[in-house]
Design a protein around this motif. Sequence first.
Motif, mmCIF file in Angstrom:
data_model
loop_
_atom_site.group_PDB
_atom_site.id
_atom_site.type_symbol
_atom_site.label_atom_id
_atom_site.label_comp_id
_atom_site.label_asym_id
_atom_site.label_seq_id
_atom_site.Cartn_x
_atom_site.Cartn_y
_atom_site.Cartn_z
ATOM 1 N N PRO A 184 0.860 -1.188 0.000
ATOM 2 C CA PRO A 184 0.000 0.000 0.000
ATOM 3 C C PRO A 184 0.893 1.234 0.000
ATOM 4 N N HIS A 185 0.537 2.196 -0.789
ATOM 5 C CA HIS A 185 1.347 3.406 -0.837
ATOM 6 C C HIS A 185 0.501 4.551 -1.367
ATOM 7 N N ASP A 186 1.055 5.713 -1.327
ATOM 8 C CA ASP A 186 0.330 6.889 -1.817
ATOM 9 C C ASP A 186 0.393 6.887 -3.332
ATOM 10 N N HIS A 187 -0.569 6.213 -3.937
ATOM 11 C CA HIS A 187 -0.461 6.028 -5.369
ATOM 12 C C HIS A 187 -0.704 7.332 -6.137
ATOM 13 N N ASP A 188 -1.459 8.237 -5.539
ATOM 14 C CA ASP A 188 -1.637 9.534 -6.187
ATOM 15 C C ASP A 188 -0.280 10.197 -6.420
ATOM 16 N N ALA A 189 0.632 9.949 -5.498
ATOM 17 C CA ALA A 189 1.979 10.519 -5.657
ATOM 18 C C ALA A 189 2.677 9.889 -6.859
ATOM 19 N N CYS A 190 2.496 8.561 -7.028
ATOM 20 C CA CYS A 190 3.048 7.885 -8.208
ATOM 21 C C CYS A 190 2.549 8.580 -9.465
ATOM 22 N N VAL A 191 1.234 8.784 -9.498
ATOM 23 C CA VAL A 191 0.622 9.330 -10.704
ATOM 24 C C VAL A 191 1.107 10.743 -10.962
HETATM 25 ZN ZN LIG Z 1 1.701 3.553 -7.083
#
Ligand SMILES: [Zn+2]
Lengths: 163, 163
Positions: free
Chosen positions: A10-17
């Motif tokens: 689990p991670h801050d996927h918005d940050a990935c995007v």
């Molecule tokens: Zn991600």
Amino acid sequence: MSARALPYRPHDHDACVSQAMADARAICQQHGARLTTTRERVLEIIWQSHKPLGAYDVLAKLASEGHSAAPPTVYRALDFLQQYGLVHRIASLNAFIGCAHAGELHTGMFLICRCCGNALELTTTSVSKAIHEAASTQAFRSESVILEVTGLCPNCQAEQPDE
Amino acid sequence: MSARALPYRPHDHDACVSQAMADARAICQQHGARLTTTRERVLEIIWQSHKPLGAYDVLAKLASEGHSAAPPTVYRALDFLQQYGLVHRIASLNAFIGCAHAGELHTGMFLICRCCGNALELTTTSVSKAIHEAASTQAFRSESVILEVTGLCPNCQAEQPDE
DNA sequence: CTGAATTTGCAACATTATAACATTCGCAGA
DNA sequence: TCTGCGAATGTTATAATGTTGCAAATTCAG
Ligand SMILES: [Zn+2]
Ligand SMILES: [Zn+2]
Ligand SMILES: [Zn+2]
Ligand SMILES: [Zn+2]
């Protein structure tokens, strides 16, 4: 181009995007390439998760947003994005995934979990080196490498201990 | 399972084929698997050259011999042959090629010439090792590896020096 | 010979990708 | 601002690859 989170955790996927989109804008600017609305939207859709996504899935997503597009629209956007190293095609899945190392010259190695479907892109020097050396022993001039490893990611190993 | 000729160089290809067919018969016998006429013929067709061949090309070849088959016939034969390690699928080409190491437990690495279309299968320990080590650093349990290198074989390098 | 399991035939269909051509858009120079 | 050019997109049709489902035939053990 900072370090990326592991897709499995689990991670801050918005940050990935947002990181990916920022990188994309920078790279296109730098090359004088036009990251048009469609291309940008396709890239965002690809990045909606760390699971490789089929072209027709992208198409469906676009359609669900009211943008009625035909296959060539998506394939053309994907061609563009691949050309600038923003997405990779996963040949074993006929699917596409956002590049985690956009802008860096690299040959991706993908670890694809057959259980959860997530894919992690690695760039490992020792692997590239071994591959190019092996090709050299055959006097083969290598130009592109497809390396896709299928198996079980740490999470999914825990859930289905053996089989 | 002797050493094989380099596909790029002229060689006694009939020997390649008869060796492959003999290996196939032995392996099937050993596993109690039935190498039926269709399966055997498909394997021979795949081995007609060292260029990966599409399923529909196999189909066409069968048709040209009077054996009117439908796609499932070919795909089923190919599934069988893959199951016993007699052919490999080249994901980047949607095509199939005879295995040069049938019977040996191995992960193939393919050197595919974009010019002449020939493919050479290698099994290089250092490469497999590097790949599995890289996967291990991510706690990933790898099960199958697709490794396809595209480039120029020695012959074709000579013909088109640079580009 | 008989019956079960494997293999094949066959028709329809699903998915992935491209070709060809018309139209629109973005932008630079008049 | 207008104009024209090349890039990008829309649209339709089609190609290429792969699968499902079911019926018929074949194989082989008992
Ligand atoms: Zn991600
Ligand atoms: Zn990448
Ligand atoms: Zn040969
Ligand atoms: Zn092999």
